[in-house]
Each structure stands twice: as structure tokens, then as C-alpha cells.
Design an enzyme around this catalytic site. Sequence first.
Site, PDB file in Angstrom:
ATOM      1  N   TYR A  92       6.755 -39.892 -48.735  1.00 41.53           N
ATOM      2  CA  TYR A  92       6.307 -39.049 -47.623  1.00 41.53           C
ATOM      3  C   TYR A  92       5.963 -37.631 -48.084  1.00 41.53           C
ATOM      4  O   TYR A  92       6.768 -36.947 -48.710  1.00 41.53           O
ATOM      5  CB  TYR A  92       7.425 -38.987 -46.593  1.00 41.53           C
ATOM      6  CG  TYR A  92       7.048 -38.520 -45.213  1.00 41.53           C
ATOM      7  CD1 TYR A  92       6.341 -39.346 -44.349  1.00 41.53           C
ATOM      8  CD2 TYR A  92       7.442 -37.267 -44.748  1.00 41.53           C
ATOM      9  CE1 TYR A  92       6.038 -38.946 -43.064  1.00 41.53           C
ATOM     10  CE2 TYR A  92       7.143 -36.858 -43.455  1.00 41.53           C
ATOM     11  CZ  TYR A  92       6.435 -37.697 -42.615  1.00 41.53           C
ATOM     12  OH  TYR A  92       6.138 -37.297 -41.341  1.00 41.53           O
ATOM     13  N   SER A 186      10.508 -45.240 -50.511  1.00 41.20           N
ATOM     14  CA  SER A 186      10.567 -44.549 -49.228  1.00 41.20           C
ATOM     15  C   SER A 186       9.310 -44.877 -48.411  1.00 41.20           C
ATOM     16  O   SER A 186       9.077 -46.030 -48.085  1.00 41.20           O
ATOM     17  CB  SER A 186      10.759 -43.047 -49.445  1.00 41.20           C
ATOM     18  OG  SER A 186      11.039 -42.392 -48.229  1.00 41.20           O
ATOM     19  N   GLN A 187       8.475 -43.887 -48.087  1.00 37.53           N
ATOM     20  CA  GLN A 187       7.225 -44.212 -47.405  1.00 37.53           C
ATOM     21  C   GLN A 187       6.439 -45.248 -48.196  1.00 37.53           C
ATOM     22  O   GLN A 187       5.856 -46.180 -47.621  1.00 37.53           O
ATOM     23  CB  GLN A 187       6.375 -42.955 -47.221  1.00 37.53           C
ATOM     24  CG  GLN A 187       4.998 -43.243 -46.622  1.00 37.53           C
ATOM     25  CD  GLN A 187       4.125 -42.009 -46.544  1.00 37.53           C
ATOM     26  OE1 GLN A 187       3.950 -41.429 -45.473  1.00 37.53           O
ATOM     27  NE2 GLN A 187       3.576 -41.589 -47.663  1.00 37.53           N
ATOM     28  N   ASP A 272      22.428 -43.415 -47.332  1.00 41.18           N
ATOM     29  CA  ASP A 272      21.062 -42.928 -47.107  1.00 41.18           C
ATOM     30  C   ASP A 272      20.886 -42.563 -45.633  1.00 41.18           C
ATOM     31  O   ASP A 272      20.791 -43.434 -44.764  1.00 41.18           O
ATOM     32  CB  ASP A 272      20.063 -44.004 -47.507  1.00 41.18           C
ATOM     33  CG  ASP A 272      18.618 -43.526 -47.496  1.00 41.18           C
ATOM     34  OD1 ASP A 272      18.346 -42.450 -46.930  1.00 41.18           O
ATOM     35  OD2 ASP A 272      17.758 -44.242 -48.044  1.00 41.18           O
ATOM     36  N   HIS A 302      19.283 -40.798 -50.206  1.00 48.07           N
ATOM     37  CA  HIS A 302      17.920 -41.330 -50.248  1.00 48.07           C
ATOM     38  C   HIS A 302      17.327 -41.362 -51.655  1.00 48.07           C
ATOM     39  O   HIS A 302      16.271 -41.971 -51.858  1.00 48.07           O
ATOM     40  CB  HIS A 302      17.024 -40.525 -49.310  1.00 48.07           C
ATOM     41  CG  HIS A 302      15.718 -41.199 -49.012  1.00 48.07           C
ATOM     42  ND1 HIS A 302      15.619 -42.512 -48.583  1.00 48.07           N
ATOM     43  CD2 HIS A 302      14.433 -40.748 -49.102  1.00 48.07           C
ATOM     44  CE1 HIS A 302      14.357 -42.840 -48.411  1.00 48.07           C
ATOM     45  NE2 HIS A 302      13.621 -41.787 -48.726  1.00 48.07           N
TER      46      HIS A 302
END
Length: 323
Positions: A92, A186-187, A272, A302
Site C-alpha cells: 500500500y 500486504s496490498q 498483525d 505486519h
Amino acid sequence: MSRFDLPLDELRAYRSASPEPEDFDAFWAKTLDEARSHALDARFERVEAHLATVEVYDVTFAGFGGHPVKGWFVIPAGAREPLPVVVEFLGYGGGRGLPHAHLLWASAGFAHFVMDTRGQGSGWAVGDTPDPVGSAPSYPGFLTRGIEDPDAFFYRRVFTDAVRAVEAARSHPLADAARTAVIGESQGGGITLAVAGLVPDLAAIAPDVPFLCDFPRATTITDRNPYREVAAYLKTHRGSAERVAGTLAYFDGVHFAARGTAPALFSTALEDLTCPPSTVFAAFNAYAHEDKAIEVYDFNDHEGGGVFQQAVQLRWLPGRLTA
């Protein structure tokens, strides 16, 4: 930080309550048909990156709406025969950055395609792809752009770009299309799951601590952005919760996972707060292919497994990309 989510034994059995739209497949078929009405026009221009062990190409291809999307294509120096391909999607806010940040997969003998994320590239790494499509009012960030209309939602464009990125990567003569893997953190992990559900002939996928999964739980269990952007939007746009939930259902990694046809290696971290482990397990437990595994990092936030997860991938992926 302490554990805040379900115990691990409950995570392994957890199932999302995210409702799947009846026209989910039709929505995405129409979206991709529209994108493919534009020529892919994938262009690979060799650049001098001052790196002795790899060759680097600056890539441009047509994504959603025919909009130009950038990327890097990095291959081992001197490669002359088609190679297995790793297509990577980014976290992100970040962009494709500079070529020397992308040496791992070419060093392991793969062709490596890195997709720039439209409209991002100003957070932790620079990018070169604008998003020419505007949106209705949104909370700062990307997760609420166009959030009350599936057709206008930001991730409709991004997921479409990602499918086209796989097509662009496979179009290079040194790419072995039959041995294509998609990965991301992640993203990037959420985008990986979307591609896994939309591209039926991948050889492997590896989503790390994936974002964009199990929206009904994710948007209520954590106060950390990006998921908190949705709550902040709804705090102002009172009465929009049902429309927002209806949009997000078309983009939930859980539903894409249910359509996955390639072996998969997931990862999650039990502390996370950005992508809570229950949301990751929701996608993992829904994932359709029997050859799937998940690495669990007990005491990490995370950052997840970081280089330790990369080491797991380096051991796991070659076996799924054999000729």
C-alpha cells in the site's frame, strides 16, 4: 503488543461471513472484457541499471481503460531461453521504485515482473503510474475511492491492471507463460489473491500477510489504517454502510480465494494489527486448491516473516515452477 485476535486453533477453522454477490463472476468477466478491448501494447525498453548480474527493462502496458501502467522486468544477465516468471504486486502506497531494489528473483534464476500501482508510489517507494480516473469524495488514502459504486471503486482498476500485468509479463519472449507465479505482500498479497481468482492457469501464488480480505471483519476488528479508512469514511457518510459493504464484496480476497486453481503459500502474523490474522485465515481457509500452506509468525506485527518468509518462498516456489 499482545495477541488480540482468535486463538490459533480457532483461526485454522475460521470462515468469513462476507457475502458473495450473485453476479460476482459476471462483474469481473465484463470488467476484463472491457480491458481487453484495448490492445495490451506491452513495450519492454532495455535500461542501463549499472548491475552486472541482471538485465533490466522498463515496461509499459495498457491496463484498465487502456491506461498506461509501468513496471520493471528483470532477468538474469545473459538469459537466452524462456524462464519461469514471478509477477510481483506491491504494498500500500508504494511504487515500483528503482531497479536495484528488485534483485532477489532474478538472482534465483527467474524472470521478475514488478507492476507499478496506479496512483500510489509516494509512500515508501516512488512510482510512475498516475490514475487518470477521478472518484467521488473519499477519505485520505485509497481504500474509499469510489467505494459506493463497484464500477468506480479504485481496486477495480488495480485488479484489472494486475491481470493485464500477467499478460504483459507472459508476452516477453524470455518468459515461459506456463510457469508463471504471482506474489505480493500486504496490498500486494490482496492483489495476488484477486489475480489467483481471475487468471485460471497460474503455476503458483504466494500472498504474504494479505490485505483486502474479509472486509466485514477487517473493518471492525482493527483501528489501524488502511482498514480504518472505511470506518472514518462511514463516520462522516452516515447511512452509507450498506452500499459500502455491497461494493467491498466484489473485491474481497475471500471470494477470489474460493476460485484459486494454483498451489498457494500464504503467511500471517499473529500480532498483525494492519491485516489481522483472522482475515488472512479467512482467505486461506476459503482457498480452493488442495496444495496450500500457511506460515504463521507468532510474535510479529505486519512485518510478518520478512526475509525469513522470502527464504521459505525460495525453497517452495521452484518445485511449483519446474519445466
